[in-house]
Design a protein around this motif. Sequence first.
Motif, PDB file in Angstrom:
ATOM      1  N   ASP A 102     -14.987   0.176  -7.562  1.00 12.22           N
ATOM      2  CA  ASP A 102     -14.365  -0.502  -6.423  1.00 12.22           C
ATOM      3  C   ASP A 102     -14.597   0.351  -5.186  1.00 12.22           C
ATOM      4  O   ASP A 102     -13.703   1.047  -4.726  1.00 12.22           O
ATOM      5  CB  ASP A 102     -12.863  -0.678  -6.713  1.00 12.22           C
ATOM      6  CG  ASP A 102     -12.160  -1.301  -5.523  1.00 12.22           C
ATOM      7  OD1 ASP A 102     -12.814  -2.042  -4.777  1.00 12.22           O
ATOM      8  OD2 ASP A 102     -10.967  -1.006  -5.348  1.00 12.22           O
ATOM      9  N   PRO A 103     -15.807   0.356  -4.659  1.00 18.53           N
ATOM     10  CA  PRO A 103     -16.107   1.252  -3.549  1.00 18.53           C
ATOM     11  C   PRO A 103     -15.377   0.848  -2.271  1.00 18.53           C
ATOM     12  O   PRO A 103     -15.019  -0.314  -2.104  1.00 18.53           O
ATOM     13  CB  PRO A 103     -17.618   1.126  -3.385  1.00 18.53           C
ATOM     14  CG  PRO A 103     -17.999  -0.129  -4.049  1.00 18.53           C
ATOM     15  CD  PRO A 103     -16.932  -0.501  -5.012  1.00 18.53           C
ATOM     16  N   GLY A 104     -15.196   1.823  -1.425  1.00 17.54           N
ATOM     17  CA  GLY A 104     -14.545   1.545  -0.145  1.00 17.54           C
ATOM     18  C   GLY A 104     -13.886   2.789   0.387  1.00 17.54           C
ATOM     19  O   GLY A 104     -13.881   3.830  -0.253  1.00 17.54           O
ATOM     20  N   PRO A 105     -13.296   2.714   1.591  1.00 14.38           N
ATOM     21  CA  PRO A 105     -12.643   3.879   2.186  1.00 14.38           C
ATOM     22  C   PRO A 105     -11.251   4.083   1.613  1.00 14.38           C
ATOM     23  O   PRO A 105     -10.675   3.163   1.025  1.00 14.38           O
ATOM     24  CB  PRO A 105     -12.571   3.514   3.671  1.00 14.38           C
ATOM     25  CG  PRO A 105     -12.521   2.029   3.690  1.00 14.38           C
ATOM     26  CD  PRO A 105     -13.264   1.540   2.479  1.00 14.38           C
ATOM     27  N   ALA A 106     -10.720   5.273   1.765  1.00 15.39           N
ATOM     28  CA  ALA A 106      -9.375   5.549   1.308  1.00 15.39           C
ATOM     29  C   ALA A 106      -8.679   6.440   2.312  1.00 15.39           C
ATOM     30  O   ALA A 106      -9.320   7.264   2.965  1.00 15.39           O
ATOM     31  CB  ALA A 106      -9.399   6.225  -0.058  1.00 15.39           C
ATOM     32  N   PHE A 107      -7.369   6.262   2.430  1.00 15.13           N
ATOM     33  CA  PHE A 107      -6.524   7.097   3.287  1.00 15.13           C
ATOM     34  C   PHE A 107      -7.061   7.170   4.706  1.00 15.13           C
ATOM     35  O   PHE A 107      -7.527   8.199   5.170  1.00 15.13           O
ATOM     36  CB  PHE A 107      -6.380   8.501   2.685  1.00 15.13           C
ATOM     37  CG  PHE A 107      -5.817   8.478   1.305  1.00 15.13           C
ATOM     38  CD1 PHE A 107      -4.496   8.108   1.085  1.00 15.13           C
ATOM     39  CD2 PHE A 107      -6.612   8.754   0.213  1.00 15.13           C
ATOM     40  CE1 PHE A 107      -3.983   8.063  -0.187  1.00 15.13           C
ATOM     41  CE2 PHE A 107      -6.098   8.692  -1.060  1.00 15.13           C
ATOM     42  CZ  PHE A 107      -4.780   8.341  -1.276  1.00 15.13           C
ATOM     43  N   ASN A 108      -6.974   6.045   5.368  1.00 16.80           N
ATOM     44  CA  ASN A 108      -7.396   5.977   6.771  1.00 16.80           C
ATOM     45  C   ASN A 108      -8.812   6.483   6.988  1.00 16.80           C
ATOM     46  O   ASN A 108      -9.087   7.198   7.940  1.00 16.80           O
ATOM     47  CB  ASN A 108      -6.439   6.780   7.644  1.00 16.80           C
ATOM     48  CG  ASN A 108      -5.148   6.040   7.849  1.00 16.80           C
ATOM     49  OD1 ASN A 108      -5.151   4.818   7.980  1.00 16.80           O
ATOM     50  ND2 ASN A 108      -4.045   6.766   7.811  1.00 16.80           N
ATOM     51  N   ASN A 109      -9.682   6.116   6.041  1.00 19.06           N
ATOM     52  CA  ASN A 109     -11.094   6.457   6.226  1.00 19.06           C
ATOM     53  C   ASN A 109     -11.381   7.956   6.138  1.00 19.06           C
ATOM     54  O   ASN A 109     -12.409   8.413   6.603  1.00 19.06           O
ATOM     55  CB  ASN A 109     -11.578   5.923   7.583  1.00 19.06           C
ATOM     56  CG  ASN A 109     -12.978   5.369   7.462  1.00 19.06           C
ATOM     57  OD1 ASN A 109     -13.542   5.374   6.370  1.00 19.06           O
ATOM     58  ND2 ASN A 109     -13.540   4.898   8.547  1.00 19.06           N
ATOM     59  N   MET A 110     -10.439   8.715   5.595  1.00 24.33           N
ATOM     60  CA  MET A 110     -10.708  10.138   5.462  1.00 24.33           C
ATOM     61  C   MET A 110     -11.670  10.385   4.301  1.00 24.33           C
ATOM     62  O   MET A 110     -12.478  11.317   4.334  1.00 24.33           O
ATOM     63  CB  MET A 110      -9.415  10.914   5.242  1.00 24.33           C
ATOM     64  CG  MET A 110      -8.642  11.072   6.555  1.00 24.33           C
ATOM     65  SD  MET A 110      -6.947  11.496   6.295  1.00 24.33           S
ATOM     66  CE  MET A 110      -7.052  13.195   5.876  1.00 24.33           C
ATOM     67  N   LEU A 111     -11.545   9.584   3.279  1.00 28.92           N
ATOM     68  CA  LEU A 111     -12.485   9.654   2.163  1.00 28.92           C
ATOM     69  C   LEU A 111     -13.210   8.323   2.095  1.00 28.92           C
ATOM     70  O   LEU A 111     -12.671   7.297   2.494  1.00 28.92           O
ATOM     71  CB  LEU A 111     -11.748   9.893   0.846  1.00 28.92           C
ATOM     72  CG  LEU A 111     -10.968  11.182   0.717  1.00 28.92           C
ATOM     73  CD1 LEU A 111     -10.230  11.201  -0.602  1.00 28.92           C
ATOM     74  CD2 LEU A 111     -11.899  12.380   0.822  1.00 28.92           C
TER      75      LEU A 111
END
Lengths: 621, 489
Positions: free
Chosen positions: B65-74
């Motif tokens: 499930d690709p995508g950003p995490a934690f406000n785009n920090m990761l």
Amino acid sequence: MHHLWLIPFFPLAGFLVNGIFGRRFSKGLVSMVAVGSVALSFAWALKCLLALAPLETPHVERYFMWIQSGSLAIPYELSVDRLTAIMLMVVTGIGSLIHIYATGYMHDEDGFYRFFAYLNLFMFFMLTLVLANNYLLLFVGWEGVGLCSYLLIGYYFLKHSASTAGNKAFIVNRIGDFGFSLAMFLIFITFGSLDFQKVFEAAKAVPVEVSAGMMTAICLLLLVGAAGKSAQIPLYVWLPDAMEGPTPVSALIHAATMVTAGVYMVARSAAIFTKAPIAMETVAWVGLATAVMAATIGMTQFDIKKVYAYSTVSQLGYMFLALGVGAFSAGIWHVVTHAFFKALLFLGAGSVIHALHHEQDMRNMGGLRTKIPITFAVLACAWIAISGVPFTSGWYSKEAILGAVHHHSPLMYWIGVATAAVTAFYVSRSMFMTFFGEYRGHAHPHESPPVMWVPLAVLAVLSLAGGFLFNVPHILEPLFPVEHGGHDIMLEIIGSAAGLVGIGLAYVMYVASPGLPDSISSSLGGVYRLVYNKYYVDEAYDATVVRPLVSGSRTGLWQFGDVWLIDGVVNGMGGFARWIGGGVRTLQSGSIRSYAAWVVAGAVIFIIAAGAIAGSNGGLR
Amino acid sequence: MLVNFTPPSASEYIRVLPEILLTVGGTILMIAEGLAGERHRRGLAPMALAFLLLALGGAVVAGMDPGPAFNNMLTVDGYATFFRLLVLIVGILSVLISGSYLTRENADSADYYALILFSLCGQSILASANELIMVFIGLEISSIATYVLAGFLRNDKRNNEAAIKYFLLGSFATAFLLYGVGWIYGVTGTTNLQEIHRFLTSSESVYSPLLVSACAAMMFVGFAFKVSAAPFQGWAPDVYQGAPAPVSAFMTAAPKAAAFAVFLRVYSIAFSGLTERWQPILWVSAMATMVIGNFAALRQDNIKRMLAYSSVAHAGYVMVAVVAHSEAGVAAAMFYLASYAFMNLGAFAIVTHYVGKGERYVGIDDMAGYARQQPLIAALFTWFLLSLIGVPLTGGFFGKFYVFKSAIDSNLIWLTVLGLLNSAVAAYYYLRIIVVMYFHEPTNETGAAGPVPAGVRLALIGSAIGVFVLGVMPSAVLEFANRSAMLSR
């Protein structure tokens, strides 16, 4: 998906299990793994084929992208069409029988597990070869079977002649493989792909006059490859020596399956060959010449396995003759029937050798008909099949070939018919010398165990009825349309008569009046010695190729090229490199201070460099 | 701003599943040791393995499930997943070869495995970091754990020296990185990689290219130190030689791969607009790294030090792919790091076993006649060394092939020529070991190595299969690398 990959996978698994753990297994367990894996593979192949029937177009399964670089894309693909189906059945079916037989034949040998590991590995590569859907994967199988053949010929590696024979086979095959590689390069350059479907589509679309030169070059190079693997002139010399391997190996690899790989490959590439008439004509003549030459040598040999080895070379020549005149399906038919009767001949010979405690010279045999009756009975089936007695399997395929050849060129036909008579003669000669007359040996013959003669019995039935049961040209009709209409009864009578004449002559010479052969051979004198010494081909190769190569390598390549030039340059470079290395090593003082200083210096240099490059692009933006 | 705070969604937590599992696993290991007492130390390595396998599964789940995490920090993309899997596999192989080593040195301890897990956690963050602060945090988590590992055998002088050196110099170099990050924030007002890229390429923004280039150069110092690129490679041979052998195996593969991952990501995204400014610098660095690594290795008689220099040289080859600055280059670097991880781990696994108690047998001559004592292990060692040389049918061959192909496609003809000459030099020192193993008579000193422990054997089989698969069916991995090489800007 029908999971075709399982077909080669089973023997591979057998190889791994026996190869890694076999040393600790009992012989029974090793046999079970080896035979079981091949039998499973046979069953799975059968299941796939039944599910895929009628299989008029190829069924392709793609597993993953294997190699990709630029415009070269080679997927790992297996495919089955009717041609592959026939080869699959022959390889796995006969392979299973020979594996069973070998468990009995090899029972008292050292390295039992090693033998079966190699044999299974061979099956894996052979199945890869016939299932491959592109030339490169086929080449993997091609090289793999060559490797296994080498390992198995040299199986008794403590015996000097065995290891030399292995080397000879390997080196001669290298020459063929080199041709094959060049052919692959040309195919890729010409058609931009190595994929069978794509290449053949493209080849069919090319008009003959446009690219005849390139097509001829490709086909002749493929022929070099095929001649290496399938023992055709001028590369046939390794096969007779390959008989140093254990007899089941001779039967499986050097008679029934591997040596027919060349025939398979040419038939597979029929779309390219049909565009290169000159190459086709070459194939036919090479095949015919090989058939004649090997058959005549076969008449004079005394080692029972050597006789059948030359017979194999000769029969392979027949197959190439068929391919060359465009009768691809007749050639493949002969592959099938030959697999039956030649495997049987070898295994039967093995049974004789086994019975006589490793006696192979036919002059020390004779009269074995009553002593080992079962072996005699099954061998007799192979005998009449190869001699082309009407309605046996060999008769069907041989008549199909001769019919097609007659259509192409009557001259070739008559040579072919004469060779058929010679074939019948030498096989009958071996049978009469072995089983008739008085026993001339000293060992006490004993019949082989059932595990050995039951597979022989199956093969005997196939040798008799195989041609009738499997009408290969009919099966292959979607691939190779049959052009030559109808049977010519006259030709069939001539062909059958040739076989019977051969048997009759042998009867006269070796049973009715046993003194005759000696007087004939002595009256022929020089000619007989020429043939007996196999036309001195080995000696000629030795004098013209091997020895100049060895001495040239020794003086030119080794003393000048290697010792003086290369070693000199390498040592010079090495000294230079070590000198730099010494300089570099002084950078590594081991002290933290100096490393930290390097970090600072590096940072400063890089910041200045980055700044300088940036500065040339102007200031603020 | 707290007013706008929205709690992270469940899928965001799943995207950091490997990090969570590694942290929890490391903590549990440390607690478990105290609870279980002396007698159950044998269970530590299997426990660590279990956590690593869980984390491996976690990385696969996160990758689905690709995508950003934690406000785009990761950001968890195919690229991040590739490197997460790679470092975790290296972790597994390292743990496999560590158990018997620690027992031999009487140093069985949960701390060791916990530190490996924590270090991997940092590397996993590095693989997915999308922002410079996260880069720094990941780098520090990974490095601090590795500093301790390098000096794990407290009573061994060599270990202590390695740890101190690594720690001091590492901190020093990281300071440069942090300085660069600070400046970049000052110039662009952001630490997010995409936003930096946008700022630097937008025609409306006003900044001094000189200052930005200096930032890029300073950050390069930090990254180059971590990947042991010249002229910041000085610490590498000393530390790899001094650290315990299984730790060296780990350090030369996992932290290096993660550092390359973040290095590539930062330079391909944030500084991609400044290519012509940093490319010449990297060019020189790549060339110098290859030359120093290979030529210094020629003169080594200590097998660990030789492999350490070889590790520097291989970093140089990966640098070539970085200089290429193309998607093919990124994919080639990924492939190279994967194949290097396997062949290097395999070689180190054998060294770990062979050196014996107290790492006595570290000379190349100590391997004399090894082929006769342990034919199978010697054959495997030969296989790994051939792969390090880059002989066809091994992963090392296709690694070099793809790296140099990407360099040629980017018109780096001279760098390619130098690289190929270097790999020819490399053949000398690798082949030397094979010669010693097969053709030299064993001396009285040698032959101390007993039967190979199960863990080492497993690691050897795993590495050998890895090298084989990458060498025979490279496309399986390369296709994945190619698909994930397109880093979103």
